[in-house]
Design a protein around this motif. Structure first.
Motif, PDB file in Angstrom:
ATOM      1  N   SER A   1       0.761  52.536 -21.682  1.00 35.27           N
ATOM      2  CA  SER A   1       1.442  51.871 -20.805  1.00 35.27           C
ATOM      3  C   SER A   1       1.836  50.474 -20.961  1.00 35.27           C
ATOM      4  O   SER A   1       2.940  50.019 -20.538  1.00 35.27           O
ATOM      5  CB  SER A   1       0.762  52.191 -19.348  1.00 35.27           C
ATOM      6  OG  SER A   1       0.476  53.474 -19.234  1.00 35.27           O
ATOM      7  N   GLY A   2       0.970  49.737 -21.309  1.00 31.88           N
ATOM      8  CA  GLY A   2       1.247  48.225 -21.403  1.00 31.88           C
ATOM      9  C   GLY A   2       2.338  48.005 -22.512  1.00 31.88           C
ATOM     10  O   GLY A   2       3.147  47.264 -22.136  1.00 31.88           O
TER      11      GLY A   2
ATOM     12  N   ILE B   1      -5.784  46.703 -16.553  1.00 31.39           N
ATOM     13  CA  ILE B   1      -7.145  46.547 -17.441  1.00 31.39           C
ATOM     14  C   ILE B   1      -7.050  46.978 -18.750  1.00 31.39           C
ATOM     15  O   ILE B   1      -7.800  47.672 -19.199  1.00 31.39           O
ATOM     16  CB  ILE B   1      -8.380  46.948 -16.767  1.00 31.39           C
ATOM     17  CG1 ILE B   1      -8.379  46.767 -15.256  1.00 31.39           C
ATOM     18  CG2 ILE B   1      -9.598  46.449 -17.416  1.00 31.39           C
ATOM     19  CD1 ILE B   1      -8.448  45.512 -14.738  1.00 31.39           C
ATOM     20  N   SER B   2      -6.047  46.249 -19.539  1.00 32.98           N
ATOM     21  CA  SER B   2      -5.760  46.555 -21.005  1.00 32.98           C
ATOM     22  C   SER B   2      -5.729  45.164 -21.736  1.00 32.98           C
ATOM     23  O   SER B   2      -4.650  44.189 -21.526  1.00 32.98           O
ATOM     24  CB  SER B   2      -4.684  47.627 -21.114  1.00 32.98           C
ATOM     25  OG  SER B   2      -4.231  47.653 -22.320  1.00 32.98           O
ATOM     26  N   GLY B   3      -6.456  45.256 -22.597  1.00 37.90           N
ATOM     27  CA  GLY B   3      -6.157  44.104 -23.774  1.00 37.90           C
ATOM     28  C   GLY B   3      -4.790  44.324 -24.522  1.00 37.90           C
ATOM     29  O   GLY B   3      -4.257  43.007 -24.809  1.00 37.90           O
TER      30      GLY B   3
ATOM     31  N   ILE C   1      -2.270  42.671 -22.192  1.00 29.66           N
ATOM     32  CA  ILE C   1      -2.291  41.158 -21.970  1.00 29.66           C
ATOM     33  C   ILE C   1      -1.510  40.943 -23.421  1.00 29.66           C
ATOM     34  O   ILE C   1      -0.465  39.816 -23.272  1.00 29.66           O
ATOM     35  CB  ILE C   1      -3.526  40.690 -21.895  1.00 29.66           C
ATOM     36  CG1 ILE C   1      -4.344  41.053 -20.590  1.00 29.66           C
ATOM     37  CG2 ILE C   1      -3.726  39.141 -22.061  1.00 29.66           C
ATOM     38  CD1 ILE C   1      -3.433  40.744 -19.567  1.00 29.66           C
ATOM     39  N   VAL C   2      -1.667  41.252 -24.667  1.00 35.18           N
ATOM     40  CA  VAL C   2      -0.978  40.701 -25.794  1.00 35.18           C
ATOM     41  C   VAL C   2       0.475  40.906 -25.623  1.00 35.18           C
ATOM     42  O   VAL C   2       1.206  40.030 -26.083  1.00 35.18           O
ATOM     43  CB  VAL C   2      -1.537  41.466 -27.064  1.00 35.18           C
ATOM     44  CG1 VAL C   2      -0.618  41.469 -28.272  1.00 35.18           C
ATOM     45  CG2 VAL C   2      -3.125  41.228 -27.333  1.00 35.18           C
TER      46      VAL C   2
ATOM     47  N   LYS D   1      -8.460  38.956 -27.605  1.00 35.46           N
ATOM     48  CA  LYS D   1      -8.929  37.880 -28.558  1.00 35.46           C
ATOM     49  C   LYS D   1      -9.833  38.249 -29.442  1.00 35.46           C
ATOM     50  O   LYS D   1     -10.043  37.799 -30.709  1.00 35.46           O
ATOM     51  CB  LYS D   1      -9.693  36.625 -27.469  1.00 35.46           C
ATOM     52  CG  LYS D   1     -10.028  35.628 -28.136  1.00 35.46           C
ATOM     53  CD  LYS D   1     -10.755  34.462 -27.363  1.00 35.46           C
ATOM     54  CE  LYS D   1     -12.052  34.809 -26.924  1.00 35.46           C
ATOM     55  NZ  LYS D   1     -12.903  33.709 -26.029  1.00 35.46           N
ATOM     56  N   ASN D   2     -11.131  38.885 -29.071  1.00 35.87           N
ATOM     57  CA  ASN D   2     -12.094  39.591 -30.249  1.00 35.87           C
ATOM     58  C   ASN D   2     -11.288  40.286 -31.096  1.00 35.87           C
ATOM     59  O   ASN D   2     -11.794  40.192 -32.352  1.00 35.87           O
ATOM     60  CB  ASN D   2     -13.148  40.157 -29.387  1.00 35.87           C
ATOM     61  CG  ASN D   2     -13.908  39.369 -28.509  1.00 35.87           C
ATOM     62  OD1 ASN D   2     -14.050  38.090 -28.468  1.00 35.87           O
ATOM     63  ND2 ASN D   2     -14.659  39.720 -27.500  1.00 35.87           N
TER      64      ASN D   2
END
Length: 393
Positions: free
Chosen positions: A161-162, A208-210, A213-214, A255-256
């Motif tokens: 979805s992101g 709530i998805s990394g 955010i990217v 980030k990780n």
């Protein structure tokens, strides 16, 4: 308003390729709604009595993936996989014809994008309220009870979805620029578009998805112009400082994963984010496995050979993990034909290349996301070319 069947058909393409409705999936996780629509769309190819500039390249790619397995690996050919790939290719050719024949305007496309973005927002908001109320959320897929607010909205999963919402919003901004006849201004235009901005930011931040955010940061690359670079840098610095201080989990995961990927250590990527490793680890392994020195490098190792030949270091296995997978299974010739065609069709700026790289090249062939990306980026590029420098009122 007069019902326009051609525009409705065009919008239906974008809807079916943009969403993953839970009821439409079978036990094998195949999107039956999409498959039925692709088969029906192929039938309409006979209706359109004209050719497009990309027909030959896509048909040449189909010829490669159809004949190379027979010539080089007859005993290892899984024809259902090849047929699925051909379905996507022919459906895409039908989409191009639907777009051209429907005479879609920038205003038409903007309205469609708004509806899709608001739909993702509304479904996510309903899911969030449902979790708070202890009610089963609608359209739920790939849900983890230990992360109750990591919700998928209209996508297959939150990271899916992101990526889609970021793509849709980038296209919205691009076509808005086409309509305005100038660059989109954060200081001038956000106020007019405040509701769509709110829907976009809420969806990207609260799912709530990394990955979201990217892709949120990738959207802001669009504003990295000399006149506004200072504003973008300040916003980026404030955002990064805030995210670091509050230990925002999606940001920490993103980030990780980035740090682990740079190290080229597959195990570190898996440890950083097992979900992200489903996309990153196969890409890393495949990048080391393709070449141009052997017969198989040009004509492929055979359909579905990735899952049989390669070790993903305890990570996931996927035959469409990236277009390196196409190179490995069908060979460099098929790979380069598709790469050249898709880039020519979709890329005309640094942000569009970034979206092409992450959503097409890094995603693979036999899922709907790269084809949706090609559809949307193709329209943006075509509209920019048609209306460049002209304000549309």
């Amino acid at each position: 308003m007069i019902f326009n069947i051609k525009k409705t058909y065009f919008n239906l393409f974008l809807f079916v390729y943009s969403v993953c409705l839970s009821f439409a999936f079978n036990d094998s996780a195949h999107n039956i709604l999409l498959i039925i629509f692709m088969m029906m769309s192929i039938l309409t190819l006979a209706v359109y009595r004209f050719f497009t500039r990309y027909d030959l390249q896509i048909m040449l790619f189909i010829f490669c993936i159809l004949t190379f397995p027979m010539l080089a690996h007859d005993n290892a050919t899984r024809w259902s996989t090849v047929t699925y790939s051909i379905l996507f290719c022919l459906s895409f050719l039908s989409f191009i014809r639907a777009y051209i024949s429907s005479s879609i305007s920038p205003d038409d496309f903007i309205i469609t994008l708004q509806i899709l973005i608001y739909s993702y927002f509304v479904v996510l908001f309903i899911q969030q309220v449902s979790v708070l109320a202890g009610v089963a959320p609608i359209n739920l897929r790939n849900y983890d009870v230990y992360e109750p607010f990591k919700l998928n909205s209209l996508g297959a999963e939150p990271s899916w979805s992101g990526r889609i919402v970021a793509l849709l919003f980038y296209c919205y901004l691009t076509v808005r620029e086409t309509k305005l006849g100038r660059a989109y201004s954060l200081s001038k235009d956000v106020r007019q578009d405040k509701w769509i901005w709110l829907a976009f930011l809420w969806t990207m931040i609260t799912m709530i998805s990394g990955t979201a955010i990217v892709f949120l940061s990738i959207v802001f690359v669009k504003f990295a112009r000399l006149k506004s670079i200072l504003i973008v840098i300040i916003i980026a610095m404030i955002s990064l400082t805030t995210l670091e201080s509050v230990k925002f989990e999606p940001y920490e995961r993103a980030k990780n994963v980035l740090i682990a990927t740079i190290s080229l250590d597959e195990r570190k990527v898996i440890e950083a984010d097992h979900s992200a490793s489903f996309r990153v680890v196969p890409l890393m392994v495949l990048a080391k496995s393709v070449g141009v020195s052997k017969f198989e490098d040009y004509f492929g190792h055979g359909v579905d050979s990735i899952s049989e030949d390669l070790e993903f270091n305890l990570g996931p296995k996927a035959t469409s993990s990236s277009f390196f997978g196409v190179w490995y299974e069908y060979g460099f010739i098929a790979f380069i034909i598709f790469m050249v065609c898709s880039i020519r069709m979709t890329v005309n700026s640094i942000p569009s290349f970034i979206f092409w790289f992450f959503l097409v090249f890094m995603t693979g062939l036999n899922i709907q996301l790269p084809w949706l990306a090609m559809m949307c980026l193709y329209i943006c590029k075509d509209m920019e070319k048609k209306y460049k420098g002209k304000a549309i009122f």
